[in-house]
Write an enzyme that holds these catalytic residues in place. Structure first.
Site, PDB file in Angstrom:
ATOM      1  N   TRP A 101       0.840  -1.215   0.000  1.00 40.23           N
ATOM      2  CA  TRP A 101       0.000   0.000   0.000  1.00 40.23           C
ATOM      3  C   TRP A 101       0.862   1.247   0.000  1.00 40.23           C
ATOM      4  O   TRP A 101       0.535   2.229  -0.668  1.00 40.23           O
ATOM      5  CB  TRP A 101      -0.960  -0.027   1.192  1.00 40.23           C
ATOM      6  CG  TRP A 101      -1.888  -1.201   1.135  1.00 40.23           C
ATOM      7  CD1 TRP A 101      -1.962  -2.230   2.025  1.00 40.23           C
ATOM      8  CD2 TRP A 101      -2.851  -1.500   0.110  1.00 40.23           C
ATOM      9  NE1 TRP A 101      -2.913  -3.141   1.620  1.00 40.23           N
ATOM     10  CE2 TRP A 101      -3.473  -2.717   0.456  1.00 40.23           C
ATOM     11  CE3 TRP A 101      -3.246  -0.855  -1.061  1.00 40.23           C
ATOM     12  CZ2 TRP A 101      -4.458  -3.307  -0.319  1.00 40.23           C
ATOM     13  CZ3 TRP A 101      -4.240  -1.441  -1.844  1.00 40.23           C
ATOM     14  CH2 TRP A 101      -4.826  -2.646  -1.470  1.00 40.23           C
ATOM     15  N   ASP A 112      -1.912   6.539   6.392  1.00 40.76           N
ATOM     16  CA  ASP A 112      -2.934   5.607   5.909  1.00 40.76           C
ATOM     17  C   ASP A 112      -3.208   4.647   7.061  1.00 40.76           C
ATOM     18  O   ASP A 112      -2.379   3.795   7.378  1.00 40.76           O
ATOM     19  CB  ASP A 112      -2.384   4.858   4.684  1.00 40.76           C
ATOM     20  CG  ASP A 112      -3.340   3.763   4.187  1.00 40.76           C
ATOM     21  OD1 ASP A 112      -4.411   3.580   4.786  1.00 40.76           O
ATOM     22  OD2 ASP A 112      -2.993   3.104   3.183  1.00 40.76           O
ATOM     23  N   LYS A 165     -12.113  -2.198   6.442  1.00 35.57           N
ATOM     24  CA  LYS A 165     -11.285  -3.101   7.234  1.00 35.57           C
ATOM     25  C   LYS A 165     -11.757  -3.100   8.695  1.00 35.57           C
ATOM     26  O   LYS A 165     -11.965  -4.144   9.275  1.00 35.57           O
ATOM     27  CB  LYS A 165      -9.812  -2.685   7.177  1.00 35.57           C
ATOM     28  CG  LYS A 165      -9.261  -2.508   5.760  1.00 35.57           C
ATOM     29  CD  LYS A 165      -8.787  -3.815   5.156  1.00 35.57           C
ATOM     30  CE  LYS A 165      -8.503  -3.759   3.660  1.00 35.57           C
ATOM     31  NZ  LYS A 165      -7.664  -2.671   3.201  1.00 35.57           N
TER      32      LYS A 165
HETATM   33  C1  PLP Z   1      -7.040  -2.164   1.904  1.00 34.06           C
HETATM   34  C2  PLP Z   1      -6.058  -1.086   2.057  1.00 34.06           C
HETATM   35  C3  PLP Z   1      -5.961  -0.037   1.129  1.00 34.06           C
HETATM   36  C4  PLP Z   1      -6.822   0.032  -0.112  1.00 34.06           C
HETATM   37  O1  PLP Z   1      -8.103   0.387   0.239  1.00 34.06           O
HETATM   38  P1  PLP Z   1      -9.239   0.609  -0.870  1.00 34.06           P
HETATM   39  O2  PLP Z   1     -10.339   1.164  -0.014  1.00 34.06           O
HETATM   40  O3  PLP Z   1      -9.535  -0.723  -1.447  1.00 34.06           O
HETATM   41  O4  PLP Z   1      -8.743   1.563  -1.874  1.00 34.06           O
HETATM   42  C5  PLP Z   1      -5.032   0.951   1.358  1.00 34.06           C
HETATM   43  N1  PLP Z   1      -4.231   0.925   2.439  1.00 34.06           N
HETATM   44  C6  PLP Z   1      -4.288  -0.067   3.353  1.00 34.06           C
HETATM   45  C7  PLP Z   1      -3.380  -0.030   4.530  1.00 34.06           C
HETATM   46  C8  PLP Z   1      -5.211  -1.085   3.194  1.00 34.06           C
HETATM   47  O5  PLP Z   1      -5.275  -2.082   4.098  1.00 34.06           O
END
Ligand code: PLP
Length: 357
Positions: free
Chosen positions: A102, A169, A193
């Site tokens: 990511w 993030d 998540k």
């Molecule tokens: C799943 C995830 C993403 C991507 O998320 P989307 O909502 O599918 O764009 C980005 N960063 C992390 C840390 C993730 O676990």
């Protein structure tokens, strides 16, 4: 059929009570004879949902004055681009910590808009640790980190002191522990998540960072516009916002993010203990950087993986196969996962070890 224990990495497990509230709201909401899905987002019923979804974020994380909270669309992946689009001018540079897939995607997007300085990377070790002891350049516009690496199973246990605003993030560990929001310039998280369903992304941003870049920003990509419109510049993803609200109500009822942290620590500790003690299994990451959300492990004898995978599935353990970039297994143990699901997994691991000793 046995009870299903959901270890999915994402979309991940949600609190049962949030699911039940969502199911009900789909059929009929607030005694209005209408589904939440077929009423105006400008009406007072939905406005109350948005207000509560925002105020719960502020309350649970203690968001200080001077920050805005918005619910956007496009996933965390759009934030990879929206962050530099709004914060980084051409010719300027931003610092990034490379801790996995990511982080890499975030770096790739930032390079479209400015210069990227990768301060450190654990790529050579297949991202099995979080780099430390790096220097953050003082002329960077911001420093971007991934707080929890969903795929590789590492998590930042501390955030470094930074001379520039930190952008994080937090998609896979938001609301799993207290964070000092005042130490961050911007936090974003895809909801699916740990705080709801796919379709909305939470952004918490320090207002004074916005409006500084020279480029023109299309309205849908402009944080300032979404903030000014209260996350309703266009039709918001009403159901995703509702589910975030219900999930955060549950977090609050459970005692808030400190209680979530205790719960996460207990679950992670129990599972890592088994991984460390069971002769058939081993963890894939540096111990001090182990994630309390995504627990990655492999088998000492890879030829046993298929058999273990089958036994786990037969015992109702769902979503355990690891991501292809690590292999083995990954137990995602997000907020809503109960301790009994950890015990179910541990017991299958022990039985398997007995049978294959
Ligand atoms: C799943 C995830 C993403 C991507 O998320 P989307 O909502 O599918 O764009 C980005 N960063 C992390 C840390 C993730 O676990």
């Amino acid at each position: 059929m046995p009870k299903i224990h959901n270890f999915s990495a994402g979309p991940g497990i949600l609190p049962r009570q949030a699911m039940e509230a969502g199911a009900k709201a789909c059929l009929e909401f607030n005694g209005k004879g209408l589904s939440l899905l077929e009423m105006s987002h400008r009406g007072k019923d939905f406005i109350a949902v948005m207000d509560q979804a925002v105020s719960l974020v502020k309350e649970l994380l203690g968001v200080p004055a001077g920050y805005s909270v918005v619910y956007l669309q496009g996933g965390a992946s759009l934030q990879f681009a929206m962050v530099p689009y709004n914060l980084l001018d051409e010719g300027e540079s931003a610092a990034y910590l490379d801790t996995g897939t990511w982080a890499n995607k975030a770096i790739k997007e930032a390079k479209i808009f400015g210069n990227v300085k990768v301060v450190a990377s654990s790529k050579d070790a297949n991202y099995n640790f979080i780099p430390k002891g790096y220097e953050i350049p003082k002329d960077a516009k911001y420093f971007h980190v991934t707080s929890n690496n969903t795929i590789f199973g590492t998590q930042m246990q501390h955030f470094p002191e930074s001379p520039v605003p930190v952008v994080a993030d937090m998609s896979s560990d938001i609301f799993s522990r207290p964070v000092d929001v005042s130490k961050f310039g911007l936090i974003y998280a895809g909801a699916q998540k740990n705080m709801g369903i796919a379709g909305t992304t939470l952004v918490i941003v320090r207002d004074d960072l916005l409006g500084k870049v020279k480029r023109k920003i299309p309205s849908m990509l402009d944080y300032k516009i979404h903030i000014a419109e209260g996350s309703m510049y266009n039709t918001p993803p009403v159901f995703a916002v509702y589910m975030a609200m219900e999930t955060l109500k549950w977090v609050k009822q459970m005692g808030g993010v400190s209680a979530m942290q205790k719960r996460a620590e207990e679950k992670a500790q129990r599972l890592y203990k088994e991984i460390d003690e069971n002769p058939l299994f081993k963890g894939t990451t540096a111990k001090e950087d182990r994630s309390r959300m995504n627990v990655t492990f492999v088998m000492e004898k890879p030829e046993l993986e298929e058999a273990f995978g089958k036994e786990a599935l037969a015992a109702g353990l769902s979503g355990l196969p690891g991501h292809r970039s690590v292999g083995g297994f990954r137990a995602s143990i997000y907020n809503a996962l109960e301790l009994e699901s950890i015990d179910a997994l541990v017991s299958v691991m022990r039985d398997f070890a007995k049978k294959n000793a």
